[in-house]
Design a protein around this motif. Structure first.
Motif, PDB file in Angstrom:
ATOM      1  N   MET A   1     100.426 -29.474  81.947  1.00  0.00           N
ATOM      2  CA  MET A   1      99.181 -28.276  81.953  1.00  0.00           C
ATOM      3  C   MET A   1      97.999 -28.647  81.320  1.00  0.00           C
ATOM      4  O   MET A   1      96.858 -28.583  82.016  1.00  0.00           O
TER       5      MET A   1
ATOM      6  N   LEU B   1      96.543 -31.498  83.177  1.00  0.00           N
ATOM      7  CA  LEU B   1      96.027 -31.064  84.370  1.00  0.00           C
ATOM      8  C   LEU B   1      94.510 -30.660  84.200  1.00  0.00           C
ATOM      9  O   LEU B   1      93.438 -30.898  84.937  1.00  0.00           O
TER      10      LEU B   1
ATOM     11  N   THR C   1      91.180 -32.052  85.691  1.00  0.00           N
ATOM     12  CA  THR C   1      90.346 -31.639  86.280  1.00  0.00           C
ATOM     13  C   THR C   1      88.899 -31.238  85.948  1.00  0.00           C
ATOM     14  O   THR C   1      87.956 -31.580  86.534  1.00  0.00           O
TER      15      THR C   1
ATOM     16  N   ALA D   1      85.353 -32.970  87.286  1.00  0.00           N
ATOM     17  CA  ALA D   1      84.210 -32.313  87.704  1.00  0.00           C
ATOM     18  C   ALA D   1      83.056 -32.624  86.794  1.00  0.00           C
ATOM     19  O   ALA D   1      81.803 -32.505  87.500  1.00  0.00           O
ATOM     20  N   LEU D   2      83.516 -33.014  85.603  1.00  0.00           N
ATOM     21  CA  LEU D   2      82.220 -33.572  84.916  1.00  0.00           C
ATOM     22  C   LEU D   2      81.512 -35.038  85.402  1.00  0.00           C
ATOM     23  O   LEU D   2      80.434 -35.261  85.468  1.00  0.00           O
TER      24      LEU D   2
ATOM     25  N   SER E   1      71.666 -18.346  90.519  1.00  0.00           N
ATOM     26  CA  SER E   1      72.448 -19.210  89.832  1.00  0.00           C
ATOM     27  C   SER E   1      72.312 -20.738  90.352  1.00  0.00           C
ATOM     28  O   SER E   1      73.184 -21.345  89.979  1.00  0.00           O
TER      29      SER E   1
ATOM     30  N   ASN F   1      72.546 -22.179  93.590  1.00  0.00           N
ATOM     31  CA  ASN F   1      73.428 -22.766  94.539  1.00  0.00           C
ATOM     32  C   ASN F   1      72.582 -23.193  95.745  1.00  0.00           C
ATOM     33  O   ASN F   1      72.864 -24.040  96.616  1.00  0.00           O
TER      34      ASN F   1
ATOM     35  N   THR G   1      99.849 -26.953  92.881  1.00  0.00           N
ATOM     36  CA  THR G   1      99.045 -26.863  91.685  1.00  0.00           C
ATOM     37  C   THR G   1      99.375 -25.399  90.854  1.00  0.00           C
ATOM     38  O   THR G   1      99.214 -25.377  89.780  1.00  0.00           O
TER      39      THR G   1
ATOM     40  N   ALA H   1     102.594 -25.595  89.074  1.00  0.00           N
ATOM     41  CA  ALA H   1     102.540 -26.405  87.998  1.00  0.00           C
ATOM     42  C   ALA H   1     101.517 -25.717  86.796  1.00  0.00           C
ATOM     43  O   ALA H   1     102.129 -25.428  85.670  1.00  0.00           O
ATOM     44  N   PHE H   2     100.749 -24.721  87.312  1.00  0.00           N
ATOM     45  CA  PHE H   2     100.080 -24.001  86.417  1.00  0.00           C
ATOM     46  C   PHE H   2     101.151 -22.807  85.786  1.00  0.00           C
ATOM     47  O   PHE H   2     101.380 -22.699  84.591  1.00  0.00           O
TER      48      PHE H   2
ATOM     49  N   GLY I   1     102.490 -22.551  82.200  1.00  0.00           N
ATOM     50  CA  GLY I   1     102.416 -21.167  81.479  1.00  0.00           C
ATOM     51  C   GLY I   1     103.760 -20.301  80.946  1.00  0.00           C
ATOM     52  O   GLY I   1     103.706 -19.897  79.826  1.00  0.00           O
TER      53      GLY I   1
ATOM     54  N   PHE J   1      98.842 -18.140  73.705  1.00  0.00           N
ATOM     55  CA  PHE J   1      98.024 -18.565  74.890  1.00  0.00           C
ATOM     56  C   PHE J   1      99.037 -18.291  76.144  1.00  0.00           C
ATOM     57  O   PHE J   1      98.177 -17.727  77.112  1.00  0.00           O
TER      58      PHE J   1
ATOM     59  N   TYR K   1      97.601 -15.563  79.054  1.00  0.00           N
ATOM     60  CA  TYR K   1      97.310 -15.987  80.324  1.00  0.00           C
ATOM     61  C   TYR K   1      97.872 -15.198  81.313  1.00  0.00           C
ATOM     62  O   TYR K   1      97.049 -14.779  82.421  1.00  0.00           O
TER      63      TYR K   1
ATOM     64  N   ILE L   1      81.891 -18.008  89.663  1.00  0.00           N
ATOM     65  CA  ILE L   1      80.334 -18.194  89.256  1.00  0.00           C
ATOM     66  C   ILE L   1      80.410 -18.683  87.723  1.00  0.00           C
ATOM     67  O   ILE L   1      79.794 -19.589  87.265  1.00  0.00           O
TER      68      ILE L   1
ATOM     69  N   ASP M   1      81.852 -22.370  87.505  1.00  0.00           N
ATOM     70  CA  ASP M   1      80.741 -23.321  88.035  1.00  0.00           C
ATOM     71  C   ASP M   1      79.489 -23.245  86.880  1.00  0.00           C
ATOM     72  O   ASP M   1      79.188 -24.732  86.380  1.00  0.00           O
TER      73      ASP M   1
ATOM     74  N   PHE N   1      80.972 -25.665  83.923  1.00  0.00           N
ATOM     75  CA  PHE N   1      80.939 -26.960  84.313  1.00  0.00           C
ATOM     76  C   PHE N   1      79.655 -27.698  84.141  1.00  0.00           C
ATOM     77  O   PHE N   1      79.407 -28.566  83.382  1.00  0.00           O
TER      78      PHE N   1
ATOM     79  N   LEU O   1      78.424 -27.714  80.319  1.00  0.00           N
ATOM     80  CA  LEU O   1      79.130 -28.860  79.958  1.00  0.00           C
ATOM     81  C   LEU O   1      78.425 -30.141  79.986  1.00  0.00           C
ATOM     82  O   LEU O   1      78.124 -31.024  79.429  1.00  0.00           O
TER      83      LEU O   1
ATOM     84  N   LEU P   1      91.094 -24.348  92.419  1.00  0.00           N
ATOM     85  CA  LEU P   1      91.446 -23.822  91.032  1.00  0.00           C
ATOM     86  C   LEU P   1      91.790 -22.710  90.887  1.00  0.00           C
ATOM     87  O   LEU P   1      92.411 -22.088  90.126  1.00  0.00           O
TER      88      LEU P   1
END
Lengths: 241, 287
Positions: A1, A4, A8, A12-13, A82, A84, B46, B49-50, B54, B68, B72, B90, B93, B96, B99, B146
């Motif tokens: 988990m 994963l 991901t 993404a980064l 935003s 896009n 996927t 797996a989540f 969990g 947690f 979730y 949004i 996105d 990400f 970051l 995702l």
């Protein structure tokens, strides 16, 4: 988990890092693709119409590389702010409410009256039900008039509502309704016209002054040499400048 | 597509349809079926797996991990899907991009939020604004996978959590008396046997997931419903070589058949899996 999520996130980064090499400026043009003759998808699934030709010409004049993106009308403004895509070129009339959230270039078509389309000339547009697309100036106008409004997410649905009797008439841009009236014996345009909006312009983010200036200049140059009027006449979207 | 398609207005019905059904737009429609199938093929494992993660977290002995896991499950199950799909994507996105912005542009001085605008430095954009359109589409697809995985993972987690607790107590006691550690008990006794209890719940989720794929369009992925609406809409002579009235009913009927056939096949496969899993189990189905 955990692995994963981490992998991901890392994916993404790092995605796109490999492509960071080229720095040609690409402007992403957001449109709806369902509002002929302004913008629609042709038989090949490509964006076509007045705004496609206009946008490509504006990009050429402003020396920008442009990429076309379609987005639902409902969420076309949120996706612009935003980030896009960088412009909205979707037959969007310039209004004060929209101007509070985004910026507009100068108008590329003059303000043009909206019209009603119905199944007969004696349709009741004051006491009856009138259809309009959600989030358009026409929907706003009808709500102010106290008419019973039926709102739909797509322009196609508003026409279908008139056809199947759900609504007595539809209020929309004259240029959008005219082809339907011309090609369908069961649909007619009413004589009554409503003046709405301040012309159609290209929407950009408020923080994107540079792009706005470039597009303004390109629109002005097309107005000056008459090519804009030629395009307007070719696609019959509005009156000319 | 065919050589006789140059002037569709002169064609006979059969030829007209041969041309009409093979236009570029229709090919995009056919591809979108593959998009949906690919989404399901990637999302289902996927999400499982989540869900597994969990469920393990929720039954952990370490309180923060258990909180947690339970948080979730509770939060995601409680939020309406459509709100999740509109808001969360949004936010994800932008998360990400934020970051990347922190990592790639430490010297950037302008604020990220300016009024309504969300502005990160150009090299932190995801995907980069000068990336080709297919990268944008793949990225949109990735976000969709995702989001679906997180939503359906929460439901799967609850199903698996229940399935793990449904293993007869005697089995665990037997494992303990053999001297198995909790970890060994979990992997050798609980995991192999829990599937039979989990399968009805998981098969429900799979069916719901199939039918939830039209939510893809909310995420900007052009799926089969989008193309059916677009192709079925009135095509006027001025704007198309293949004018036709409102044919959306026929396109949606085709989708109905697709979804029915797909769920039918799924049912048959699930029945076989169920038969395989119950074999030899101390349940009514497994005798």
């Amino acid at each position: 988990m955990k692995l994963l999520i981490q992998s991901t996130a890392i994916l993404a980064l790092t995605a796109g890092a490999a492509l960071a090499g080229s720095h040609a400026e690409v402007v992403r043009m957001g449109t709806e693709g369902a509002y002929a003759p302004w913008n629609f998808l042709d038989d090949n699934g490509e964006v076509a119409g007045f705004e496609r030709e206009l946008g490509d010409e504006l990009c050429a004049r402003a020396e920008l590389t442009c990429e076309w993106v379609t987005n639902e009308w409902d969420s076309i403004i949120p996706n612009l702010v935003s980030g896009n895509y960088d412009t909205i070129i979707a037959g969007m009339s310039i209004t004060d409410e929209r101007d509070e959230v985004i910026d507009f270039t100068q108008a590329y078509t003059p303000p043009d009256p909206s019209a009603y389309l119905a199944t007969s000339m004696d349709a009741d547009i004051t006491g009856g039900v009138v259809a309009a697309q959600t989030g358009t100036i026409q929907a706003g106008y009808l709500a102010e008039q106290g008419v019973t409004v039926l709102e739909f997410a797509t322009p196609e649905d508003t026409i279908a509502a008139v056809r199947n009797g759900e609504a007595d008439a539809v209020l929309a841009d004259q240029s959008f309704l005219a082809p339907f009236a011309a090609e369908n014996a069961d649909l007619v345009m009413l004589e009554e016209l409503v003046s709405l909006g301040g012309g159609v312009g290209m929407g950009v983010r408020e923080s994107d002054g540079e792009l706005k200036a470039k597009m303004d200049a390109a629109i002005q140059s097309m107005k000056d040499d008459g090519t804009l009027n030629e395009l307007i006449t070719k696609w019959e979207v509005s009156s000319t400048w | 597509m065919f050589s006789f398609c140059t002037d569709p207005s002169t064609l006979e019905t059969a030829q007209w349809f041969a041309c009409y059904l093979t236009t570029g737009k229709h090919q995009l429609f056919y591809w979108s079926f593959l998009t949906v199938l690919a989404l399901l093929a990637i999302t289902a494992p996927t999400a499982l797996a989540f869900g597994f993660g969990g469920a393990i977290a929720a039954r952990s002995n370490i309180p923060p991990v258990a909180w947690f896991g339970k948080g979730y499950i509770a939060i995601v199950r409680g939020v309406p899907d459509i709100a999740f799909f509109l808001f969360f994507v949004i936010a994800l996105d932008q998360g990400f991009e934020w970051l990347r912005h922190q990592m790639l542009c430490p010297d950037w001085s302008e604020p990220i939020r300016q009024g309504n605008d969300f502005l990160v430095c150009p090299s932190a954009k995801l995907p980069l604004s000068n990336a080709p359109q297919w990268i944008h589409e793949v990225y949109g697809f990735f976000l969709a996978v995702l989001t679906f995985a997180i939503v359906f993972g929460a439901f799967a987690a609850n199903v698996l959590f229940g399935a793990m607790r449904a293993i007869p107590r005697g089995q665990l006691e037997a494992a303990e008396s053999y001297g198995m550690t909790p970890r060994q008990t979990f992997w050798r006794i609980i995991v192999p046997q829990m599937w039979v209890y989990a399968l009805p719940g998981l098969s429900n989720l799979w069916m719901v997931l199939i039918k939830a794929t039209p939510l893809l369009f909310l995420l900007g992925v052009e799926d089969i419903v989008y193309w059916a609406r677009e192709l079925g809409g009135t095509a006027l002579e001025r704007f198309s070589d293949y004018p036709h009235p409102d044919w959306r009913l026929w396109y949606f009927l085709a989708l109905l058949i697709f979804y029915l056939a797909f769920t039918r096949v799924s049912e048959a496969v699930l029945r076989r899996i169920n038969a395989r899993l119950t074999r030899g189990q101390a349940t009514i189905g497994g005798t």
